[in-house]
Design an enzyme around this catalytic site. Structure first.
Site, PDB file in Angstrom:
ATOM      1  N   SER A  97      10.442  35.155  48.598  1.00  0.00           N
ATOM      2  CA  SER A  97      11.336  35.315  47.454  1.00  0.00           C
ATOM      3  C   SER A  97      12.765  35.525  47.924  1.00  0.00           C
ATOM      4  CB  SER A  97      10.878  36.537  46.650  1.00  0.00           C
ATOM      5  OG  SER A  97      11.859  36.912  45.728  1.00  0.00           O
TER       6      SER A  97
ATOM      7  N   TYR B 116       7.512  45.809  46.387  1.00  0.00           N
ATOM      8  CA  TYR B 116       7.217  44.380  46.212  1.00  0.00           C
ATOM      9  C   TYR B 116       8.099  43.541  47.147  1.00  0.00           C
ATOM     10  CZ  TYR B 116       7.573  39.656  44.428  1.00  0.00           C
ATOM     11  OH  TYR B 116       7.614  38.277  44.360  1.00  0.00           O
TER      12      TYR B 116
ATOM     13  N   LYS C 203       7.253  41.156  50.774  1.00  0.00           N
ATOM     14  CA  LYS C 203       7.611  39.766  51.113  1.00  0.00           C
ATOM     15  C   LYS C 203       8.283  39.698  52.481  1.00  0.00           C
ATOM     16  CE  LYS C 203       5.878  37.943  47.530  1.00  0.00           C
ATOM     17  NZ  LYS C 203       4.663  37.131  47.645  1.00  0.00           N
TER      18      LYS C 203
HETATM   19  P1  NAD Z   1       1.120  35.017  39.077  1.00  0.00           P
HETATM   20  O1  NAD Z   1       0.795  36.451  38.925  1.00  0.00           O
HETATM   21  O2  NAD Z   1       1.205  34.182  37.857  1.00  0.00           O
HETATM   22  O3  NAD Z   1       0.081  34.325  40.074  1.00  0.00           O
HETATM   23  C1  NAD Z   1      -0.505  35.022  41.127  1.00  0.00           C
HETATM   24  C2  NAD Z   1      -2.009  34.813  41.042  1.00  0.00           C
HETATM   25  O4  NAD Z   1      -2.640  35.479  42.120  1.00  0.00           O
HETATM   26  C3  NAD Z   1      -2.619  35.369  39.749  1.00  0.00           C
HETATM   27  O5  NAD Z   1      -3.388  34.348  39.144  1.00  0.00           O
HETATM   28  C4  NAD Z   1      -3.510  36.529  40.212  1.00  0.00           C
HETATM   29  O6  NAD Z   1      -4.652  36.656  39.413  1.00  0.00           O
HETATM   30  C5  NAD Z   1      -3.816  36.120  41.647  1.00  0.00           C
HETATM   31  N1  NAD Z   1      -4.098  37.218  42.571  1.00  0.00           N
HETATM   32  C6  NAD Z   1      -3.377  38.335  42.821  1.00  0.00           C
HETATM   33  N2  NAD Z   1      -3.954  39.061  43.788  1.00  0.00           N
HETATM   34  C7  NAD Z   1      -5.086  38.396  44.158  1.00  0.00           C
HETATM   35  C8  NAD Z   1      -6.110  38.639  45.114  1.00  0.00           C
HETATM   36  N3  NAD Z   1      -6.124  39.718  45.895  1.00  0.00           N
HETATM   37  N4  NAD Z   1      -7.097  37.728  45.222  1.00  0.00           N
HETATM   38  C9  NAD Z   1      -7.113  36.621  44.450  1.00  0.00           C
HETATM   39  N5  NAD Z   1      -6.178  36.335  43.549  1.00  0.00           N
HETATM   40  C10 NAD Z   1      -5.180  37.227  43.403  1.00  0.00           C
HETATM   41  O7  NAD Z   1       2.491  34.938  39.927  1.00  0.00           O
HETATM   42  P2  NAD Z   1       3.421  33.686  40.218  1.00  0.00           P
HETATM   43  O8  NAD Z   1       4.672  33.878  39.448  1.00  0.00           O
HETATM   44  O9  NAD Z   1       2.656  32.425  40.098  1.00  0.00           O
HETATM   45  O10 NAD Z   1       3.780  33.981  41.732  1.00  0.00           O
HETATM   46  C11 NAD Z   1       3.094  33.370  42.802  1.00  0.00           C
HETATM   47  C12 NAD Z   1       3.665  33.879  44.112  1.00  0.00           C
HETATM   48  O11 NAD Z   1       5.064  33.611  44.149  1.00  0.00           O
HETATM   49  C13 NAD Z   1       3.519  35.385  44.329  1.00  0.00           C
HETATM   50  O12 NAD Z   1       3.265  35.605  45.692  1.00  0.00           O
HETATM   51  C14 NAD Z   1       4.880  35.916  43.952  1.00  0.00           C
HETATM   52  O13 NAD Z   1       5.162  37.129  44.587  1.00  0.00           O
HETATM   53  C15 NAD Z   1       5.778  34.806  44.451  1.00  0.00           C
HETATM   54  N6  NAD Z   1       7.077  34.752  43.774  1.00  0.00           N
HETATM   55  C16 NAD Z   1       7.118  34.648  42.413  1.00  0.00           C
HETATM   56  C17 NAD Z   1       8.350  34.621  41.777  1.00  0.00           C
HETATM   57  C18 NAD Z   1       8.427  34.552  40.266  1.00  0.00           C
HETATM   58  O14 NAD Z   1       9.483  34.832  39.708  1.00  0.00           O
HETATM   59  N7  NAD Z   1       7.384  34.150  39.554  1.00  0.00           N
HETATM   60  C19 NAD Z   1       9.539  34.681  42.513  1.00  0.00           C
HETATM   61  C20 NAD Z   1       9.447  34.760  43.902  1.00  0.00           C
HETATM   62  C21 NAD Z   1       8.209  34.791  44.537  1.00  0.00           C
HETATM   63  C1  UD1 Z   2      13.383  39.996  39.473  1.00  0.00           C
HETATM   64  C2  UD1 Z   2      13.048  40.926  40.612  1.00  0.00           C
HETATM   65  C3  UD1 Z   2      12.794  40.112  41.878  1.00  0.00           C
HETATM   66  C4  UD1 Z   2      11.713  39.077  41.629  1.00  0.00           C
HETATM   67  C5  UD1 Z   2      12.134  38.210  40.431  1.00  0.00           C
HETATM   68  C6  UD1 Z   2      11.104  37.186  40.080  1.00  0.00           C
HETATM   69  C7  UD1 Z   2      14.217  43.029  40.141  1.00  0.00           C
HETATM   70  C8  UD1 Z   2      15.353  43.921  40.544  1.00  0.00           C
HETATM   71  N1  UD1 Z   2      14.123  41.874  40.816  1.00  0.00           N
HETATM   72  O1  UD1 Z   2      14.553  39.299  39.802  1.00  0.00           O
HETATM   73  O2  UD1 Z   2      12.415  40.972  42.929  1.00  0.00           O
HETATM   74  O3  UD1 Z   2      11.548  38.257  42.775  1.00  0.00           O
HETATM   75  O4  UD1 Z   2      12.351  39.062  39.295  1.00  0.00           O
HETATM   76  O5  UD1 Z   2       9.958  37.759  39.543  1.00  0.00           O
HETATM   77  O6  UD1 Z   2      13.436  43.359  39.279  1.00  0.00           O
HETATM   78  N2  UD1 Z   2      17.772  40.192  32.157  1.00  0.00           N
HETATM   79  C9  UD1 Z   2      18.310  40.611  30.961  1.00  0.00           C
HETATM   80  N3  UD1 Z   2      17.461  41.022  29.984  1.00  0.00           N
HETATM   81  C10 UD1 Z   2      16.102  41.028  30.134  1.00  0.00           C
HETATM   82  C11 UD1 Z   2      15.558  40.579  31.363  1.00  0.00           C
HETATM   83  C12 UD1 Z   2      16.425  40.185  32.351  1.00  0.00           C
HETATM   84  O7  UD1 Z   2      19.526  40.624  30.784  1.00  0.00           O
HETATM   85  O8  UD1 Z   2      15.390  41.435  29.196  1.00  0.00           O
HETATM   86  C13 UD1 Z   2      18.679  39.752  33.230  1.00  0.00           C
HETATM   87  C14 UD1 Z   2      18.595  40.618  34.466  1.00  0.00           C
HETATM   88  O9  UD1 Z   2      19.476  41.700  34.362  1.00  0.00           O
HETATM   89  C15 UD1 Z   2      18.987  39.617  35.544  1.00  0.00           C
HETATM   90  C16 UD1 Z   2      18.526  38.263  34.999  1.00  0.00           C
HETATM   91  O10 UD1 Z   2      18.289  38.448  33.601  1.00  0.00           O
HETATM   92  O11 UD1 Z   2      20.379  39.614  35.671  1.00  0.00           O
HETATM   93  C17 UD1 Z   2      17.230  37.784  35.643  1.00  0.00           C
HETATM   94  O12 UD1 Z   2      16.293  38.847  35.563  1.00  0.00           O
HETATM   95  P1  UD1 Z   2      14.762  38.681  36.017  1.00  0.00           P
HETATM   96  O13 UD1 Z   2      14.160  37.528  35.304  1.00  0.00           O
HETATM   97  O14 UD1 Z   2      14.118  40.013  35.872  1.00  0.00           O
HETATM   98  O15 UD1 Z   2      14.842  38.247  37.536  1.00  0.00           O
HETATM   99  P2  UD1 Z   2      15.632  38.924  38.774  1.00  0.00           P
HETATM  100  O16 UD1 Z   2      16.334  40.147  38.391  1.00  0.00           O
HETATM  101  O17 UD1 Z   2      16.442  37.847  39.370  1.00  0.00           O
END
Ligand code: NAD
Ligand code: UD1
Length: 336
Positions: free
Chosen positions: A125, A150, A154
């Site tokens: 991330s 969290y 990563k």
């Molecule tokens: P998500 O929660 O939708 O998907 C993760 C999946 O992993 C879920 O289906 C959950 O049931 C499964 N899971 C969790 N722990 C498990 C375990 N021990 N065994 C088997 N399954 C398990 O999340 P996502 O948004 O699809 O994210 C996927 C990856 O990307 C994660 O590693 C997350 O940290 C990373 N990531 C996500 C974002 C974001 O904003 N969505 C941003 C940066 C990184």
């Molecule tokens: C957050 C996490 C980051 C994670 C990412 C994706 C924090 C500090 N960071 O990032 O670690 O990888 O999500 O899951 O939590 N916002 C509003 N109103 C809302 C929600 C969000 O104004 O109700 C704004 C936030 O202040 C931010 C932007 O929208 O400026 C994006 O927010 P968000 O979607 O939570 O993502 P990140 O903060 O980038």
């Protein structure tokens, strides 16, 4: 047909990646404990790709489930999505996050090495950069102390991959640093399913537009940005999914004991208020929102330098913010 194990493949990014892999002629094998997803996703995937993906319900920390998978299938590579991702919860239950996010990678790497499965793509991330001094951030931008368990999980997983590859296990790894994934598959059959009240911006926007939430609060409009709200790099989930395919292709051409890291973003920063305006415009509706206080721990602005992934993986995003806002809204509407 090459088989790719997708841990967390029933989740948001994993399910979209399963579509991209299947459309590229690979067979996705999904391992998920459904802790943050539902089995219904598999039926939806069947509707999109024409067949139900092979699915194992199990915990990625459980070595026995991998043995079962290896008995049934010859796996060519792994994409490791499975993790817990709620930043706030991770500060309350750090051990839960470290155990799942780090523990699962350790069990998986052991298994892969033993079975001779060479390639792994890991979900990292942009949170590893904290608030960078210089924008856009390149992969050389120094990582900073994590704001949450969290985020730290990563960073630690990236470090584990570096040390593991240095030990010459005969494997190849890429960590993809995602910026802010948004949007959904154009069919609106799969998308993001947040648990409870969403923390992230776009699910909060769509749930407000759908009347599930009364009002969106914009967390601060006094930042040093064009309109005072925070800046992020919003990447469409299908483009992000495609980056995994490109990463796997690239890995397969590298020498063994290879590790690299890539930013996955659009290279463009958008403000929170800009996102709201785009959402209103493309979907022809008005959103109920107000400006509130800053959210503690928020980063003011961050967006990716994408030169490395563009040039090395030959990856380019093809969706605009407008596409993302349309697809996110269509997905939200499909849920009601
Ligand atoms: P998500 O929660 O939708 O998907 C993760 C999946 O992993 C879920 O289906 C959950 O049931 C499964 N899971 C969790 N722990 C498990 C375990 N021990 N065994 C088997 N399954 C398990 O999340 P996502 O948004 O699809 O994210 C996927 C990856 O990307 C994660 O590693 C997350 O940290 C990373 N990531 C996500 C974002 C974001 O904003 N969505 C941003 C940066 C990184
Ligand atoms: C957050 C996490 C980051 C994670 C990412 C994706 C924090 C500090 N960071 O990032 O670690 O990888 O999500 O899951 O939590 N916002 C509003 N109103 C809302 C929600 C969000 O104004 O109700 C704004 C936030 O202040 C931010 C932007 O929208 O400026 C994006 O927010 P968000 O979607 O939570 O993502 P990140 O903060 O980038």
């Amino acid at each position: 047909m090459k088989k790719i194990l997708i841990t967390g493949g029933a989740g948001y990014i994993g399910s979209h990646t399963a579509v991209v892999l299947a459309e590229a002629g690979l067979q996705p094998i999904i391992l998920d404990d459904l802790s943050n997803s539902s089995e219904q996703v598999l039926d939806r995937l069947e509707e999109i790709i024409g067949e139900k993906p092979v699915f194992y319900k199990g915990d990625c920390n459980d070595r026995a489930i991998y043995e079962q998978i290896a008995q049934d299938h010859e796996i060519s590579g792994v994409i490791h999505f499975a993790a817990y991702k709620a930043v706030g919860e991770s500060t309350q239950f750090p051990l839960k996050y470290y155990r799942n996010n780090i523990g699962s990678l350790l069990v998986l790497l052991d298994f892969m090495q033993e079975k001779g499965i060479k390639d792994i793509v890991f979900s990292s991330s942009c949170t590893v950069y904290g608030q960078p001094e210089i924008l856009p951030v390149t992969e050389e931008t120094p990582r900073q102390e994590a704001e949450s368990p969290y985020g730290n999980s990563k960073k630690i997983c990236e470090d584990i991959l570096v040390d593991f590859i240095k030990s010459k296990p005969g494997m190849r790894a890429i960590a993809l640093r995602y910026f802010n994934p948004v949007g959904a598959h154009a069919s609106a059959k799969i998308g993001e399913l947040p648990n409870g009240t969403p923390n992230n911006l776009v699910p909060y926007i769509t749930q407000t537009a759908a009347g599930i939430r009364e009002k969106l609060t914009v967390f601060g409009d006094d930042y040093d940005t064009a309109d005072g709200s925070c800046v992020r790099d919003f990447i469409h989930v299908m483009d992000l999914a495609d980056a995994h395919m490109k990463a796997l292709e690239y890995l397969s051409k590298q020498d063994l004991d290879f590790y690299d890291v890539f930013n996955v973003g659009t290279g463009k920063g958008d403000t929170v208020l800009g996102v709201i305006k785009t959402f209103e415009k493309v979907n022809e509706l008005e959103l109920n929102y107000q400006v509130g206080k800053r959210r503690p721990g928020d980063i003011e602005k961050i967006f990716a330098d994408t030169k490395k992934i563009n040039e090395v993986l030959h990856w380019q995003p093809s969706h605009s913010l407008e596409d993302s806002m349309r697809d996110s809204w269509n997905w939200q509407k499909s849920l009601s």
